[in-house]
Scaffold this motif. Structure first.
Motif, PDB file in Angstrom:
ATOM      1  N   GLU A 124     -16.238 101.066 125.343  1.00 48.26           N
ATOM      2  CA  GLU A 124     -17.311 102.253 125.623  1.00 48.26           C
ATOM      3  C   GLU A 124     -16.598 103.382 126.325  1.00 48.26           C
ATOM      4  O   GLU A 124     -16.784 104.595 126.044  1.00 48.26           O
ATOM      5  CB  GLU A 124     -18.309 101.604 126.730  1.00 48.26           C
ATOM      6  N   ALA A 125     -15.422 103.166 127.122  1.00 53.95           N
ATOM      7  CA  ALA A 125     -14.813 104.076 127.810  1.00 53.95           C
ATOM      8  C   ALA A 125     -13.997 105.088 126.647  1.00 53.95           C
ATOM      9  O   ALA A 125     -13.662 106.193 126.587  1.00 53.95           O
ATOM     10  CB  ALA A 125     -13.759 103.756 128.777  1.00 53.95           C
TER      11      ALA A 125
ATOM     12  N   LEU B  89     -14.810 105.346 123.509  1.00 53.22           N
ATOM     13  CA  LEU B  89     -15.905 106.415 122.699  1.00 53.22           C
ATOM     14  C   LEU B  89     -16.306 107.449 123.780  1.00 53.22           C
ATOM     15  O   LEU B  89     -16.324 108.607 123.284  1.00 53.22           O
ATOM     16  CB  LEU B  89     -17.137 105.442 122.403  1.00 53.22           C
ATOM     17  N   THR B  90     -16.282 107.413 124.869  1.00 54.91           N
ATOM     18  CA  THR B  90     -16.510 108.583 125.832  1.00 54.91           C
ATOM     19  C   THR B  90     -15.608 109.456 125.930  1.00 54.91           C
ATOM     20  O   THR B  90     -15.606 110.763 125.489  1.00 54.91           O
ATOM     21  CB  THR B  90     -16.880 108.114 127.200  1.00 54.91           C
ATOM     22  N   GLY B  91     -14.314 108.984 125.608  1.00 53.93           N
ATOM     23  CA  GLY B  91     -13.023 109.914 125.640  1.00 53.93           C
ATOM     24  C   GLY B  91     -12.998 110.683 124.468  1.00 53.93           C
ATOM     25  O   GLY B  91     -12.343 111.571 124.274  1.00 53.93           O
TER      26      GLY B  91
ATOM     27  N   ALA C 229     -18.179 110.735 122.268  1.00 61.25           N
ATOM     28  CA  ALA C 229     -19.453 110.235 121.752  1.00 61.25           C
ATOM     29  C   ALA C 229     -20.254 110.357 122.959  1.00 61.25           C
ATOM     30  O   ALA C 229     -19.993 110.347 124.220  1.00 61.25           O
ATOM     31  CB  ALA C 229     -19.113 108.881 121.452  1.00 61.25           C
ATOM     32  N   ASP C 230     -21.490 110.528 122.443  1.00 61.22           N
ATOM     33  CA  ASP C 230     -22.775 110.721 123.675  1.00 61.22           C
ATOM     34  C   ASP C 230     -23.400 109.309 123.536  1.00 61.22           C
ATOM     35  O   ASP C 230     -24.096 108.814 122.968  1.00 61.22           O
ATOM     36  CB  ASP C 230     -23.796 111.782 122.923  1.00 61.22           C
ATOM     37  N   ILE C 231     -22.986 108.408 124.435  1.00 66.60           N
ATOM     38  CA  ILE C 231     -23.551 107.166 124.760  1.00 66.60           C
ATOM     39  C   ILE C 231     -23.777 106.664 126.072  1.00 66.60           C
ATOM     40  O   ILE C 231     -23.300 107.430 126.861  1.00 66.60           O
ATOM     41  CB  ILE C 231     -22.391 106.010 124.197  1.00 66.60           C
ATOM     42  N   ALA C 232     -24.830 105.818 126.155  1.00 59.77           N
ATOM     43  CA  ALA C 232     -25.048 105.600 127.636  1.00 59.77           C
ATOM     44  C   ALA C 232     -25.765 104.037 127.473  1.00 59.77           C
ATOM     45  O   ALA C 232     -26.275 103.663 126.520  1.00 59.77           O
ATOM     46  CB  ALA C 232     -26.232 106.559 128.097  1.00 59.77           C
TER      47      ALA C 232
END
Length: 440
Positions: free
Chosen positions: A428-429, A431-433, A436-439
């Motif tokens: 997840e980290a 992807l955020t890097g 990516a727009d995730i939550a």
């Protein structure tokens, strides 16, 4: 924390991720520490659930496991002991590693116990050939309601063994049992994946005598004792290819630090044939491979999964998402696992056009031909993917669903996302890097 990841897709992934040691080597090298009578160290170990499961199993058997800096794991097997059935059964269904502990535990304790095994539901992965090999080595296998009890009152002795199929798991089993068996073991039709060769390197560091001959023949000369080792595993070529496929599917640009060309040559050829671009960086201590979509149309391809040096079965699911965006008809013939295309139904719900067939749609008939398994896929593209709710069925298919959600327009709810933690560190980290727009 919720096990649902909300993904707002439609934007390219851009940036850098790092891959650590290969999941399919690290867990097996952890098992090998039981064979030694000294301290072992592994570096660049990924923090994934599979590592935690194996650590728990080792600690149940008296191995002291501790973390050092920068992904270092230290193992002290000086007090290996027999674990209780109930304690081992806590891990039942979470991993297939217990079967590989049999040889090391028989050597150290004269007894081993196997609970019900877990792993991804992607086709038959029987343990019969594991048990057959162990019996040939001299083990006695007794079935009980709680699992299988193995003993070796006369120790293990070298054997000649030929695999019907070059199974990675069976090859690992025989290596781990043979290194301290009395006499010489000759294994024919062995798997020779990079992770297998790396495991052989680990065992050789411990004091094993192993010769890899031509034509998939491995000869192991048993030794009386093994010591510890220090080892940096090969990088995870499955994770590296997964990020490469994500770059292609989302029209992005991702530098995968740690990815190694030599382990990925077959994948890289296919990636280039589709129309993707890559650049190898061999900088000392910080190299990797950059993967990107150069723009324009992607090209359809035909490929077959196979044992090494063929196209790896764990590469195909993420790549199929990218192939859904290629112009024309792509054909994928799966020859390793017979039930690996179940994930395509969810992709079709998102707008992909994928049909699966029982026939061998490849140049070579495989062992699943005429057995009723839908093990070939035809992917028509390009398809416009749209968001939907997804339920992750297994590790590699789960990452393919995640890539599809990232490539699709709109908001997708991806359920069961924690399963991805089995093989992808801190995804997840990462992807955020990559933007990516995730939550959660």
């Amino acid at each position: 924390m919720s096990d649902v990841l909300v993904v707002n897709g439609g934007a390219p992934l851009r940036g850098e991720v790092r891959v650590r040691g290969a999941k399919n080597l690290v867990s097996k090298a952890m098992v090998a520490t039981v064979l030694g009578d000294g301290i072992s160290r592994m570096y660049d170990v990924p923090k994934i659930r599979d590592v935690d499961v194996v650590r728990g199993l080792l600690e149940l058997h008296g191995v002291k496991v501790s973390y050092g800096p920068e992904g270092e794991l230290v193992f002290d097997p000086s007090n290996v002991e027999r674990a209780g059935v109930d304690e081992i059964n806590v891990h039942a269904g979470s991993s297939r590693i217990p079967i590989l502990l049999c040889g090391p535990l028989l050597h150290r304790l004269g007894h081993a116990f196997i609970p019900e095994l877990g792993g991804c539901n992607i086709g038959g992965r029987p343990i019969d050939f594991h048990l057959e090999a162990l019996r040939r080595f001299g083990a006695i296998v007794e079935k009980a309601p709680e699992g299988l009890h193995l003993s070796a009152p006369d120790g293990l002795h070298g054997i000649k063994f030929q695999l019907d199929y070059p199974s990675v798991g069976a090859t690992e089993q025989i290596l781990l049992a043979a290194v301290m068996a009395k006499g010489v073991t000759e294994l024919s039709n062995a798997a020779v994946e990079p992770e297998i060769i790396d495991l052989i390197c680990v065992l050789q560091k411990m004091g094993a005598i192993i010769r890899v001959h031509t034509n998939r023949v491995i000869e192991i000369e048993g030794v009386a004792r093994l010591g510890g080792f220090s080892h940096r595993p090969i990088p995870d070529r499955i994770e590296a290819a997964s990020w490469a496929s994500a770059a292609l599917a989302t029209k992005g640009n991702i530098f995968v630090r740690g990815a190694r060309q030599a382990d990925m040559m077959t994948y890289l050829n296919t990636f280039r044939s589709i129309g993707g671009e890559f650049e190898v960086d061999d900088s000392p201590g910080g190299g990797g491979i950059r993967f990107w979509h150069p723009g324009g149309d992607l090209k359809a391809v035909a490929l077959e999964t196979d044992v090494h040096p063929g196209f790896m079965t764990d590469w195909q699911q993420p790549l199929v998402v990218a192939l859904s965006q290629a112009n024309g008809l792509s054909v994928v013939h799966e020859t390793v696992y017979e039930k690996r295309f179940g994930y395509t139904a969810a992709l079709n719900q998102m707008g992909a056009n994928i049909q699966v067939f029982q026939e061998c749609l490849g140049g070579t008939p495989c062992r699943f031909g005429r057995m009723g398994f839908r093990h070939s896929a035809v992917i028509a593209g390009p398809a416009k993917l749209h968001a939907t709710d997804l339920i992750i069925p297994d590790l590699r298919a789960g990452f393919s669903h995640l890539i599809a959600a990232l490539a699709a327009e709109g908001k997708s709810n991806v359920h069961g996302v924690d399963l991805i933690n089995r093989g992808y560190e801190d995804f997840e980290a990462k992807l955020t890097g990559l933007g990516a727009d995730i939550a959660r």
